[in-house]
Design an enzyme around this catalytic site. Structure first.
Site, PDB file in Angstrom:
ATOM      1  N   SER A 178      -1.441   2.087  -7.950  1.00 51.00           N
ATOM      2  CA  SER A 178      -0.140   1.753  -7.392  1.00 51.00           C
ATOM      3  C   SER A 178       0.483   0.581  -8.163  1.00 51.00           C
ATOM      4  CB  SER A 178      -0.298   1.470  -5.897  1.00 51.00           C
ATOM      5  OG  SER A 178       0.949   1.453  -5.244  1.00 51.00           O
ATOM      6  N   HIS A 325      -0.940   9.282  -1.839  1.00 52.14           N
ATOM      7  CA  HIS A 325      -1.095   8.032  -2.571  1.00 52.14           C
ATOM      8  C   HIS A 325      -2.421   7.375  -2.199  1.00 52.14           C
ATOM      9  CE1 HIS A 325       0.830   4.810  -4.877  1.00 52.14           C
ATOM     10  NE2 HIS A 325       0.396   3.929  -3.990  1.00 52.14           N
TER      11      HIS A 325
END
Length: 343
Positions: A178, A325
């Site tokens: 991320s 994610h």
């Protein structure tokens, strides 16, 4: 549409042939200028040679280095497989401690790799405060001074100083997920001692192209600088809602890692990170590797990839898995596979 057609529609800036020019633009317009490197040292605070049923040596260390405003230090946990002579080591800039879910430590050890884990918050806080951590040592005075991503990357480069000095590892990779995937790409781009940079779901301002894509579902420059302006230098803020005016795009960040290898991991349902934009960025960056005599991304076709894929033959690797994610064991195993291949 083919990837070439999709890229033509985005009208991307060409990648300069001069690596220093790429870095100069990215420093000035995106992440900010880094201070000159200052070689770090470390103290070993604790050591367990029998970790993980005797398979690994665990070292808890403190990395220290000088700054213009005094010494700075941060803790790191290192895991070294006992059965491998001079293993490769992943430097993981992590959200929490080494025992976090993003670190399948025993699996990494069992695959013959070492792991060094630093929590990013021990380097600089993840907020708009510049009065703590490394930020306190380097006050920001200009619009091109670094943001937090640059600070996190600089800290990991100082960890690399220590691991290189130990002379017990054969190779070094920087890894992040991320916002820390963005950090990994920038860290690798600005330190040629790494042989691999792994970006996991790094998205906007990381591996994913800023130009094009569905603005309803993806993160854009406008969205990211309004929520996280402190990650970047202030010059980057001017491109909110003006991405077409950027003198670069994110394929430059991948290209800046050449000639060492880059792996970009995406997740199919992680629309905020823009997996198609991450893939197209790899395609667009390939020319920079090829200009250096290295293969770029080697894919099965000129179409966007399927939900599950792995392309690991080139200097740019790409993986996409189902799901959202997350830095999963699938992603870690992909990173280990990519580093193992083409040795």
């Amino acid at each position: 549409m083919t990837c070439k057609e999709l890229l033509d529609l985005r009208n991307l800036p060409a990648i300069p042939s001069d690596h220093d020019e790429i870095l100069s633009v990215l420093k000035r317009e995106l992440f900010g200028e880094m201070p000159p490197p200052v070689h770090a040292t470390a103290t070993i605070d604790a050591e367990n040679p029998y970790a993980y049923a005797g398979k690994a040596t665990e070292r808890n260390i403190t990395v220290s280095f000088d700054t213009p405003n005094g010494e700075f230090s941060f803790p790191v946990n290192v895991y070294i497989p006992n059965a491998v002579e001079k293993p490769k080591v992943f430097l993981h800039i992590c959200f929490l401690t080494s025992m976090h879910r993003y670190n399948p430590i025993e699996e990494i050890i069992d695959n013959g790799y070492a792991l060094a884990v630093a929590c990013y918050l021990d380097i600089a806080s993840d907020d708009d405060k510049f009065d703590n951590g490394l930020a306190l040592k380097y006050p920001r005075v200009s619009n091109s001074d670094w943001g937090k991503i640059g600070m996190w990357a600089y800290g990991m480069q100082r960890l690399l100083d220590v691991l290189v000095d130990w002379d017990i590892f054969s190779d070094y990779a920087i890894v992040g997920h991320s916002r820390l995937g963005k950090t990994a790409l920038w860290c690798g781009a600005t330190d040629p001692r790494f042989s691999l940079a792994v970006s996991n779901d790094s998205g906007c301002s990381g591996a994913s192209l800023a130009r094009g894509g569905n603005d309803e579902t993806r993160e854009t420059v406008a969205k990211i600088v309004r929520q996280f302006p402190y990650w970047f230098c202030k010059n980057y803020w001017q491109y909110a809602d003006h991405e077409a005016a950027m003198p670069f795009d994110q394929h430059w960040l991948i290209a800046a890692n050449a000639p060492h290898r880059v792996l970009v991991n995406s997740a199919e349902e992680d629309l905020w990170a823009g997996p198609d934009g991450e893939y197209l960025s790899c395609v667009a960056a390939s020319a920079a590797f090829e200009a250096m005599g290295k293969p770029g991304l080697i894919a099965d076709s000129d179409e966007l990839p399927p939900e599950t894929c792995y392309f690991g033959e080139g200097s740019i690797g790409y993986s996409r898995r189902p799901g959202r994610h997350f830095f999963s064991r699938y992603d870690w195993n992909t990173a280990m596979r990519f580093w193992r291949e083409k040795e």
